[in-house]
Scaffold this active site. Structure first.
Site, PDB file in Angstrom:
ATOM      1  N   ARG A  89      10.119  25.752  10.366  1.00 16.07           N
ATOM      2  CA  ARG A  89      11.167  26.774   9.949  1.00 16.07           C
ATOM      3  C   ARG A  89      12.521  26.751   9.968  1.00 16.07           C
ATOM      4  NH1 ARG A  89      12.785  31.530  13.268  1.00 16.07           N
ATOM      5  NH2 ARG A  89      12.807  33.537  11.575  1.00 16.07           N
ATOM      6  N   HIS A 133      19.741  34.121   8.245  1.00 23.84           N
ATOM      7  CA  HIS A 133      19.580  34.100   9.737  1.00 23.84           C
ATOM      8  C   HIS A 133      21.044  34.055  10.023  1.00 23.84           C
ATOM      9  CE1 HIS A 133      17.244  32.298  13.345  1.00 23.84           C
ATOM     10  NE2 HIS A 133      18.491  32.887  13.691  1.00 23.84           N
ATOM     11  N   GLU A 178      15.425  38.681  12.335  1.00 23.23           N
ATOM     12  CA  GLU A 178      15.903  39.575  13.350  1.00 23.23           C
ATOM     13  C   GLU A 178      17.222  40.576  12.853  1.00 23.23           C
ATOM     14  OE1 GLU A 178      17.016  37.182  16.799  1.00 23.23           O
ATOM     15  OE2 GLU A 178      14.795  36.342  16.997  1.00 23.23           O
ATOM     16  N   ASN A 307       9.278  37.291  16.646  1.00 21.99           N
ATOM     17  CA  ASN A 307       9.978  36.581  17.607  1.00 21.99           C
ATOM     18  C   ASN A 307       9.867  37.240  19.018  1.00 21.99           C
ATOM     19  OD1 ASN A 307      10.619  34.998  15.257  1.00 21.99           O
ATOM     20  ND2 ASN A 307      12.854  35.313  15.514  1.00 21.99           N
ATOM     21  N   TYR A 309      10.750  36.984  23.135  1.00 17.60           N
ATOM     22  CA  TYR A 309      11.390  36.252  24.223  1.00 17.60           C
ATOM     23  C   TYR A 309      10.808  36.905  25.524  1.00 17.60           C
ATOM     24  CZ  TYR A 309      13.609  33.071  20.864  1.00 17.60           C
ATOM     25  OH  TYR A 309      13.903  32.169  19.878  1.00 17.60           O
ATOM     26  N   GLU A 373       9.421  32.748  16.532  1.00 19.12           N
ATOM     27  CA  GLU A 373      10.070  32.199  17.662  1.00 19.12           C
ATOM     28  C   GLU A 373       9.628  32.613  18.898  1.00 19.12           C
ATOM     29  OE1 GLU A 373      14.290  33.115  17.496  1.00 19.12           O
ATOM     30  OE2 GLU A 373      14.575  32.764  15.426  1.00 19.12           O
TER      31      GLU A 373
HETATM   32  O1  IFM Z   1      18.920  31.204  18.998  1.00 24.81           O
HETATM   33  C1  IFM Z   1      18.295  32.362  18.701  1.00 24.81           C
HETATM   34  C2  IFM Z   1      17.930  32.520  17.366  1.00 24.81           C
HETATM   35  O2  IFM Z   1      18.869  32.394  16.419  1.00 24.81           O
HETATM   36  C3  IFM Z   1      17.328  33.712  17.006  1.00 24.81           C
HETATM   37  N1  IFM Z   1      16.252  34.308  17.963  1.00 24.81           N
HETATM   38  C4  IFM Z   1      16.682  34.245  19.554  1.00 24.81           C
HETATM   39  C5  IFM Z   1      17.058  32.847  19.554  1.00 24.81           C
HETATM   40  C6  IFM Z   1      17.555  32.702  21.172  1.00 24.81           C
HETATM   41  O3  IFM Z   1      18.390  33.581  21.524  1.00 24.81           O
END
Ligand code: IFM
Length: 467
Positions: A89, A133, A178, A307, A309, A373
């Site tokens: 990606r 992006h 995002e 995505n 985290y 992600e």
């Molecule tokens: O590095 C970023 C990415 O560009 C977008 N999502 C979160 C990642 C970590 O912060």
């Protein structure tokens, strides 16, 4: 607890419950790795400008060279191949392909992605394209940026240029990465480019990003000469109440509304969430919707990029117990779960990953998901050969992949997983200080060295496929 103090390296084992068709990949984005900021006709994006603003980016870092991927692309594709993934990606840089964000294509800029796609396919790797992006051409920001409606139309024009060149070989196109970050961090919090701090601009940016997605989808579908998979990637977490009080429950509702539902409700249900609209109306605010926009935005698409985290809790009081801030607005305060943290100070919450995926499956049914992600930054310490025994990152990937498998077992239709990131890169406002790569990059020599986590990921993919 310091998560870097875990002991023996984690052995790779099959991830139970992930089918043979499960798509494995690694992800990057243009501004974070390409460099070559002034070559072959590329013009500045809002990030080139923001990086020059004193104090905006850690250490004054910028993406002028980054990982020099623009010049090292074939070697980087060989590196991707060595990991045994199915897909890569990457994002396309708008100001490289259409300098200034308007007018004709820049053939030299587009040729880079043409070569990249060919190189990937020649190595048996499926290209997964992200069309935006965060690198808005600076000229479009000067003309008002995402808060201005015209930017959505400019985006659709740019997408058509990329699509016409790559659609014969690329199967998957996602529009935005995002949009929450573009709108909230860029136009409200001011900690990402373009660095504005204006809530109304943020609301307008949300709507015009979504409109840009919808218009771009229309343009691609109208031009396609074969079927493709289309989608959008959202960053999402979980928003649980910090306690069982009404005030904390209301704070969690508000956080979920502004963070997740204002994107997915228009995309999937063709309307902004009624409670958010009412909250905004109470403040005399609204999304700048024009008749017909929501039909454009809610056109069906094939895949949701997720995505993830971390998840967090929300409280409706500040540290002093106040329920309203200085502007009279209700307090919505993030409370981080009491778990180990990454170098970003993000809590490690794999259970919330499962929770999110199951909730998406429940509230937005019928939409296949791919994790576009997931990953973590840790204070990596290379040994004398440059090798990084990043057990904490390996454990992060392992527990989050298990969380995906758990979600699938509960019915969530998750079809793939891209690790963020292929290699260390420019981490936006954090500059090069935070390393998310499963491959270490020595920015002086540009030497890439797969970390322990990359080897674990490679072996895990192989063993899961064999299982
Ligand atoms: O590095 C970023 C990415 O560009 C977008 N999502 C979160 C990642 C970590 O912060």
């Amino acid at each position: 607890m310091n998560p870097t103090t875990t002991t023996a390296p984690l052995a790779a084992a099959p991830i139970a419950g992930l089918p043979p068709t499960f798509q494995w990949g690694v992800a990057t984005s243009a501004y974070q790795i390409e460099g070559a900021a002034f070559e072959d006709g590329r013009t500045p994006s809002i990030w080139d400008t923001f990086c020059r603003k004193p104090g905006a980016v850690h250490n004054g870092d910028h993406g002028d060279v980054a990982c020099d991927h623009y010049h090292r692309m074939p070697q980087d594709v060989a590196l991707i191949k060595s990991l045994g993934v199915d897909a890569y990606r990457f994002s396309v840089s708008w100001p490289r392909v259409q300098p200034g964000g308007r007018g004709p294509v820049n053939p030299a800029g587009l040729a880079f992605y043409d070569r990249l796609v060919d190189e990937l396919l020649a190595n048996g790797i499926d290209p997964w394209v992200t069309l935006y992006h965060w690198d808005l051409p600076q000229e479009l920001e000067d003309a008002g940026g995402w808060p201005v409606r015209d930017t959505a139309y400019r985006f659709a024009d740019y997408v058509a240029l990329v699509f016409d060149k790559l659609q014969d070989r690329v199967a998957t196109f996602t529009t935005l990465n995002e949009p929450w970050c573009s709108a909230w961090l860029g136009y409200h919090a001011g900690i990402h480019a373009p660095g504005r701090q204006n809530f109304d601009d943020h609301l307008s940016a949300v709507h015009h990003l979504l409109l840009g997605h919808g218009l771009a989808m229309q343009r691609m579908r109208a031009r396609e000469t074969r079927p493709h998979t289309y989608g959008i990637t959202l960053n999402m977490g979980t928003a649980d109440p910090a306690s069982d009080t009404d005030i904390d429950r209301d704070a969690a509702r508000r956080a979920d509304g502004m963070g997740l539902r204002i994107y997915l409700d228009p995309l999937r249900h063709g309307r902004y969430p009624a409670d958010v609209v009412a909250d905004l109306a109470a403040r005399g605010k609204a999304f700048p919707v024009v008749d017909g926009d929501l039909e454009v935005i809610s056109a069906p698409f094939e895949v949701l990029g997720v995505n993830f985290y971390f998840g967090q809790d929300f409280a409706g009081t500040d540290e002093s117990g106040n329920t309203h801030d200085a502007d009279g607005e209700p307090v919505v305060r993030a409370v981080l779960p009491d778990t180990p943290r990454t170098a970003m100070n993000w809590p490690i919450t794999p259970d919330r990953f499962t929770q999110l995926l199951v909730r998406l499956h429940r509230d937005y049914p019928g939409l296949p998901m791919v994790i576009t992600e997931n990953g973590a930054a840790f204070p990596d310490a290379p040994d004398s050969s440059g090798f990084v025994a990043d057990d904490a990152r390996t454990a992060y990937l392992a527990t989050h992949l298990a969380a995906v498998a758990d979600a699938r077992a509960q019915g969530a239709d998750v079809r793939g997983y891209f690790a963020w990131s292929l290699m260390d890169n420019f981490e936006w406002a954090e500059g090069y200080a935070k390393r998310f790569g499963i491959v270490h990059v020595d920015y002086e020599s540009q030497v890439r060295t797969p970390k322990q986590s990359a080897l674990w990921f490679r072996d895990t993919i192989a063993r899961t496929r064999e299982a």
